[in-house]
Design an enzyme around this catalytic site. Structure first.
Site, PDB file in Angstrom:
ATOM      1  N   ARG A  64      -1.898  -5.799  -8.527  1.00  0.00           N
ATOM      2  CA  ARG A  64      -0.710  -6.749  -8.137  1.00  0.00           C
ATOM      3  C   ARG A  64      -0.443  -7.910  -9.331  1.00  0.00           C
ATOM      4  O   ARG A  64       0.548  -7.799  -9.877  1.00  0.00           O
ATOM      5  CB  ARG A  64      -0.915  -7.589  -6.706  1.00  0.00           C
ATOM      6  CG  ARG A  64      -0.788  -6.620  -5.694  1.00  0.00           C
ATOM      7  CD  ARG A  64      -1.428  -7.213  -4.468  1.00  0.00           C
ATOM      8  NE  ARG A  64      -2.846  -7.361  -4.534  1.00  0.00           N
ATOM      9  CZ  ARG A  64      -3.535  -7.387  -3.683  1.00  0.00           C
ATOM     10  NH1 ARG A  64      -3.220  -7.231  -2.425  1.00  0.00           N
ATOM     11  NH2 ARG A  64      -4.887  -7.113  -3.766  1.00  0.00           N
ATOM     12  N   HIS A  78       0.975  -1.297   0.083  1.00  0.00           N
ATOM     13  CA  HIS A  78      -0.021  -0.236  -0.035  1.00  0.00           C
ATOM     14  C   HIS A  78       0.904   1.226   0.089  1.00  0.00           C
ATOM     15  O   HIS A  78       0.556   2.190  -0.940  1.00  0.00           O
ATOM     16  CB  HIS A  78      -0.823   0.042   1.104  1.00  0.00           C
ATOM     17  CG  HIS A  78      -1.722  -1.141   1.338  1.00  0.00           C
ATOM     18  ND1 HIS A  78      -2.011  -1.739   2.343  1.00  0.00           N
ATOM     19  CD2 HIS A  78      -2.904  -1.319   0.558  1.00  0.00           C
ATOM     20  CE1 HIS A  78      -3.128  -2.810   2.331  1.00  0.00           C
ATOM     21  NE2 HIS A  78      -3.808  -2.700   1.140  1.00  0.00           N
ATOM     22  N   SER A 137      -2.881  -8.210   2.803  1.00  0.00           N
ATOM     23  CA  SER A 137      -3.269  -8.020   4.004  1.00  0.00           C
ATOM     24  C   SER A 137      -3.351  -9.468   4.571  1.00  0.00           C
ATOM     25  O   SER A 137      -2.918  -9.652   5.702  1.00  0.00           O
ATOM     26  CB  SER A 137      -4.385  -6.946   4.608  1.00  0.00           C
ATOM     27  OG  SER A 137      -3.701  -5.573   4.017  1.00  0.00           O
ATOM     28  N   LYS A 139     -15.639  -7.355   5.341  1.00  0.00           N
ATOM     29  CA  LYS A 139     -14.660  -7.800   5.229  1.00  0.00           C
ATOM     30  C   LYS A 139     -14.383  -8.590   6.499  1.00  0.00           C
ATOM     31  O   LYS A 139     -13.314  -9.174   6.812  1.00  0.00           O
ATOM     32  CB  LYS A 139     -13.583  -7.316   4.575  1.00  0.00           C
ATOM     33  CG  LYS A 139     -13.580  -7.076   3.309  1.00  0.00           C
ATOM     34  CD  LYS A 139     -12.127  -6.803   2.668  1.00  0.00           C
ATOM     35  CE  LYS A 139     -12.057  -6.963   1.361  1.00  0.00           C
ATOM     36  NZ  LYS A 139     -10.902  -6.564   0.670  1.00  0.00           N
TER      37      LYS A 139
HETATM   38  P1  ADP Z   1      -9.927  -3.359  -0.758  1.00  0.00           P
HETATM   39  O1  ADP Z   1     -10.897  -4.208   0.422  1.00  0.00           O
HETATM   40  O2  ADP Z   1     -10.639  -2.387  -1.149  1.00  0.00           O
HETATM   41  O3  ADP Z   1      -9.552  -4.452  -1.891  1.00  0.00           O
HETATM   42  P2  ADP Z   1      -7.326  -3.526   0.111  1.00  0.00           P
HETATM   43  O4  ADP Z   1      -6.722  -2.746   1.374  1.00  0.00           O
HETATM   44  O5  ADP Z   1      -7.136  -4.852   0.083  1.00  0.00           O
HETATM   45  O6  ADP Z   1      -8.668  -2.930   0.152  1.00  0.00           O
HETATM   46  O7  ADP Z   1      -6.477  -2.827  -1.020  1.00  0.00           O
HETATM   47  C1  ADP Z   1      -6.636  -1.594  -1.360  1.00  0.00           C
HETATM   48  C2  ADP Z   1      -6.193  -1.306  -2.793  1.00  0.00           C
HETATM   49  O8  ADP Z   1      -4.555  -1.542  -2.784  1.00  0.00           O
HETATM   50  C3  ADP Z   1      -6.551  -2.159  -3.878  1.00  0.00           C
HETATM   51  O9  ADP Z   1      -6.573  -1.541  -4.955  1.00  0.00           O
HETATM   52  C4  ADP Z   1      -5.570  -3.279  -3.731  1.00  0.00           C
HETATM   53  O10 ADP Z   1      -5.417  -3.987  -5.038  1.00  0.00           O
HETATM   54  C5  ADP Z   1      -4.201  -2.668  -3.508  1.00  0.00           C
HETATM   55  N1  ADP Z   1      -3.004  -3.177  -3.105  1.00  0.00           N
HETATM   56  C6  ADP Z   1      -3.333  -4.097  -1.962  1.00  0.00           C
HETATM   57  N2  ADP Z   1      -2.007  -4.663  -1.710  1.00  0.00           N
HETATM   58  C7  ADP Z   1      -1.235  -4.324  -2.718  1.00  0.00           C
HETATM   59  C8  ADP Z   1       0.277  -4.433  -3.108  1.00  0.00           C
HETATM   60  N3  ADP Z   1       0.812  -5.420  -2.584  1.00  0.00           N
HETATM   61  N4  ADP Z   1       0.467  -4.144  -4.181  1.00  0.00           N
HETATM   62  C9  ADP Z   1      -0.230  -3.489  -4.836  1.00  0.00           C
HETATM   63  N5  ADP Z   1      -1.304  -2.985  -4.668  1.00  0.00           N
HETATM   64  C10 ADP Z   1      -1.881  -3.378  -3.392  1.00  0.00           C
END
Ligand code: ADP
Length: 162
Positions: free
Chosen positions: A90, A17, A128, A41
């Site tokens: 990703r 992030h 996460s 979630k």
């Molecule tokens: P959500 O529940 O909205 O998917 P996340 O916190 O899991 O929330 O992710 C928020 C955004 O960050 C999403 O677009 C996700 O694809 C991106 N994201 C999460 N981890 C990574 C990572 N390691 N590299 C790039 N983008 C990421």
């Protein structure tokens, strides 16, 4: 003044992030990280804790703000006079869901774009969920999350018998 909104659950915020936030500052003048309540979630950390951790990891970044968010994303963009949604991609596995979200948001309000940024390869497998799994099993988190986030994760995931 281009304003981007980076929405997500951030349960908890990872280096992936943070990498995306850094990259988004090359494109936007101001970035608002919108930490979503997202009860469906069933997050491990409550909303206030998730906001606090994102604030911690972005404290040295100028032009980044962190806010809690609950509701319709396009409404939030309108309220903040933002121009675009920022999302991280990703792998191909992310694509289908992200395409669906981008298109439904466009249908709801055609004034905004969704911008996808790719993380550094070293973070391209980080989620996460996988971090919570590794932390729960006692693995090292140092390459994946900020040290303070790692401490909080360990405390939260500590098994009663451990
Ligand atoms: P959500 O529940 O909205 O998917 P996340 O916190 O899991 O929330 O992710 C928020 C955004 O960050 C999403 O677009 C996700 O694809 C991106 N994201 C999460 N981890 C990574 C990572 N390691 N590299 C790039 N983008 C990421």
């Amino acid at each position: 003044m281009k304003i981007g909104v980076y929405p997500g659950t951030f349960d908890p915020v990872t280096q992936g992030h943070t990498d995306i936030i850094g990259r988004s500052l090359r494109v936007f003048d101001r970035v608002i990280v919108a930490v979503a309540l997202n009860p469906s979630k069933r997050p491990l950390f409550d909303l206030a804790e998730r906001v606090e951790m994102v604030k911690l990891v972005t404290k040295n970044l100028a032009h980044v703000e962190v806010e809690a968010f609950d509701g319709l994303l396009v409404e939030y963009l309108r309220q903040h006079t933002a121009h675009a949604v920022i999302r991280g991609l990703r792998a191909i596995a992310d694509f289908e869901y992200e395409l669906q979200m981008a298109l439904i948001n466009r249908k709801l309000d055609n004034n905004f774009e969704t911008v996808f940024l790719m993380p550094s390869e070293e973070y391209s497998y980080l989620t996460s969920s996988i971090i919570k799994e590794v932390g729960g099993l006692g693995g090292s988190l140092k390459d994946f999350v900020h040290p303070e986030v790692a401490d909080r994760l360990r405390q939260r995931l500590r098994r009663p018998s451990a």
